[in-house]
Design an enzyme around this catalytic site. Sequence first.
Site, PDB file in Angstrom:
ATOM      1  N   HIS A 182      18.928 -31.523 -28.006  1.00 46.00           N
ATOM      2  CA  HIS A 182      19.578 -30.771 -29.099  1.00 46.00           C
ATOM      3  C   HIS A 182      18.528 -30.067 -29.976  1.00 46.00           C
ATOM      4  O   HIS A 182      18.427 -30.321 -31.179  1.00 46.00           O
ATOM      5  CB  HIS A 182      20.466 -31.709 -29.930  1.00 46.00           C
ATOM      6  CG  HIS A 182      21.555 -30.980 -30.682  1.00 46.00           C
ATOM      7  ND1 HIS A 182      22.788 -31.528 -30.939  1.00 46.00           N
ATOM      8  CD2 HIS A 182      21.601 -29.742 -31.234  1.00 46.00           C
ATOM      9  CE1 HIS A 182      23.529 -30.670 -31.614  1.00 46.00           C
ATOM     10  NE2 HIS A 182      22.822 -29.578 -31.813  1.00 46.00           N
ATOM     11  N   ILE A 183      17.794 -29.164 -29.352  1.00 46.69           N
ATOM     12  CA  ILE A 183      16.711 -28.472 -30.082  1.00 46.69           C
ATOM     13  C   ILE A 183      17.019 -26.982 -30.280  1.00 46.69           C
ATOM     14  O   ILE A 183      16.129 -26.196 -30.583  1.00 46.69           O
ATOM     15  CB  ILE A 183      15.348 -28.604 -29.353  1.00 46.69           C
ATOM     16  CG1 ILE A 183      15.439 -28.074 -27.906  1.00 46.69           C
ATOM     17  CG2 ILE A 183      14.854 -30.031 -29.382  1.00 46.69           C
ATOM     18  CD1 ILE A 183      14.101 -27.731 -27.292  1.00 46.69           C
ATOM     19  N   GLU A 241      25.926 -38.285 -27.332  1.00 49.76           N
ATOM     20  CA  GLU A 241      24.650 -37.797 -27.851  1.00 49.76           C
ATOM     21  C   GLU A 241      24.170 -38.718 -28.970  1.00 49.76           C
ATOM     22  O   GLU A 241      24.956 -38.969 -29.889  1.00 49.76           O
ATOM     23  CB  GLU A 241      24.840 -36.372 -28.384  1.00 49.76           C
ATOM     24  CG  GLU A 241      23.534 -35.697 -28.696  1.00 49.76           C
ATOM     25  CD  GLU A 241      23.726 -34.213 -29.019  1.00 49.76           C
ATOM     26  OE1 GLU A 241      24.403 -33.519 -28.245  1.00 49.76           O
ATOM     27  OE2 GLU A 241      23.211 -33.794 -30.055  1.00 49.76           O
ATOM     28  N   GLY A 246      30.759 -15.374 -30.001  1.00 53.11           N
ATOM     29  CA  GLY A 246      30.468 -15.065 -31.409  1.00 53.11           C
ATOM     30  C   GLY A 246      29.028 -14.599 -31.482  1.00 53.11           C
ATOM     31  O   GLY A 246      28.522 -13.940 -30.569  1.00 53.11           O
ATOM     32  N   ALA A 267      26.261 -25.956 -27.140  1.00 57.11           N
ATOM     33  CA  ALA A 267      27.157 -25.948 -28.301  1.00 57.11           C
ATOM     34  C   ALA A 267      27.395 -27.368 -28.825  1.00 57.11           C
ATOM     35  O   ALA A 267      26.797 -27.774 -29.840  1.00 57.11           O
ATOM     36  CB  ALA A 267      28.460 -25.265 -27.924  1.00 57.11           C
ATOM     37  N   ARG A 268      28.234 -28.123 -28.141  1.00 54.60           N
ATOM     38  CA  ARG A 268      28.489 -29.520 -28.504  1.00 54.60           C
ATOM     39  C   ARG A 268      28.780 -30.298 -27.228  1.00 54.60           C
ATOM     40  O   ARG A 268      29.516 -29.814 -26.346  1.00 54.60           O
ATOM     41  CB  ARG A 268      29.707 -29.637 -29.446  1.00 54.60           C
ATOM     42  CG  ARG A 268      29.459 -29.216 -30.876  1.00 54.60           C
ATOM     43  CD  ARG A 268      28.535 -30.206 -31.615  1.00 54.60           C
ATOM     44  NE  ARG A 268      28.295 -29.849 -32.999  1.00 54.60           N
ATOM     45  CZ  ARG A 268      27.285 -29.075 -33.426  1.00 54.60           C
ATOM     46  NH1 ARG A 268      26.415 -28.573 -32.580  1.00 54.60           N
ATOM     47  NH2 ARG A 268      27.132 -28.833 -34.718  1.00 54.60           N
TER      48      ARG A 268
HETATM   49  C1  DGY Z   1      24.200 -26.539 -35.571  1.00 51.68           C
HETATM   50  O1  DGY Z   1      23.673 -25.839 -36.439  1.00 51.68           O
HETATM   51  O2  DGY Z   1      25.418 -26.703 -35.497  1.00 51.68           O
HETATM   52  C2  DGY Z   1      23.273 -27.210 -34.612  1.00 51.68           C
HETATM   53  O3  DGY Z   1      23.935 -27.682 -33.491  1.00 51.68           O
HETATM   54  C3  DGY Z   1      22.564 -28.354 -35.294  1.00 51.68           C
HETATM   55  O4  DGY Z   1      23.483 -29.352 -35.589  1.00 51.68           O
END
Ligand code: DGY
Length: 324
Positions: free
Chosen positions: A285-286, A266, A154, A236-237
């Site tokens: 997660h930055i 996390e 994407g 991503a996650r």
């Molecule tokens: C998002 O925007 O999804 C980032 O991972 C922050 O949560």
Amino acid sequence: MKVFVNKRIPEIGIEMLKEEGLQVIIPENENLSHEEWLEYCKNTDAILNVGGDFKYNKDFFDACPNVKAIALYSVGFDHVDIQEANRRKIPIGNTPDVLSRATSDVAFLLMQSVARSASYNFQKVKNGDWNAFDPLHALGQELYGKTLGIFGLGRIGFEMAEKSRKAFDMNIIYHNRHRNEEAEKMLGAKYVSFDELIENSDVLSIHASFTPEHKELFNSSVFDRMKSNTIFINTARGGFHNQKDLYNALVEGKIWGAGLDVTNPEPMSSDDPILELSNVCVLPHIGSATIEARNGMARLAAGNIIAFSKGEKMAACANPEVYK
Ligand code: DGY
């Protein structure tokens, strides 16, 4: 109209809400328990939600019938049950685009950091462990002309692919729910099956939206089939990968290394053995943590709330079907 903002966001967003005459409620203590958070939500019309700690599911919507709109301060919406929101015609705003550059920058940074073990070598310098020049020591790998596999091409994936192509002339392959014609035309990206993606990528970077069927998709059976020089990147996650399996794949040399901006779980524990490995770089997660991106997110999220307050469509909405 009352707007509950569970955590302070850049002032520009708060000012926008106040200028519209909206009543903005921000708790003094931002580390709310689930009960405290729910209490605030019960007494509000709209929520500007920061973070993924609180889940917006059937139980939530049943408990908080006054809530008519939610604007997420994130592009990801995996903490929201979209079908439940649709059933109740509650628009869920999110913040795409404004963070694509910043997040893809972090993926690009991790790719290079892992290719050259940058954070491990930095740690060695800090530990006073800077030895004499050794032709066979600390050898990284170059990225020029290698194949970058993108899972989920994407907006963020496109930015990562474009940077990698321009910087290192990388070949781009991708797997997605839909073909990305723009990426095929502009970057020569090639659509491949999931199997082809994992078997042919020198760098594999995840940029898809997380849904329950993705849970730990990247596990030992997938790592086993990757090339031994593959760098695995997840911005991503954390739920996309099984972290124990990833650790084993790294220790057993099934893959080259891993760059993680998201972890599973996390936050992860500081004594997780994966942190000891020389071929790993972990960030907390930055991805979207730049002044530019976070201001953009504040504007977009506040704009979504304001649009709702005026009876208009949100500019960025995870469930536009509510407007049909
Ligand atoms: C998002 O925007 O999804 C980032 O991972 C922050 O949560």
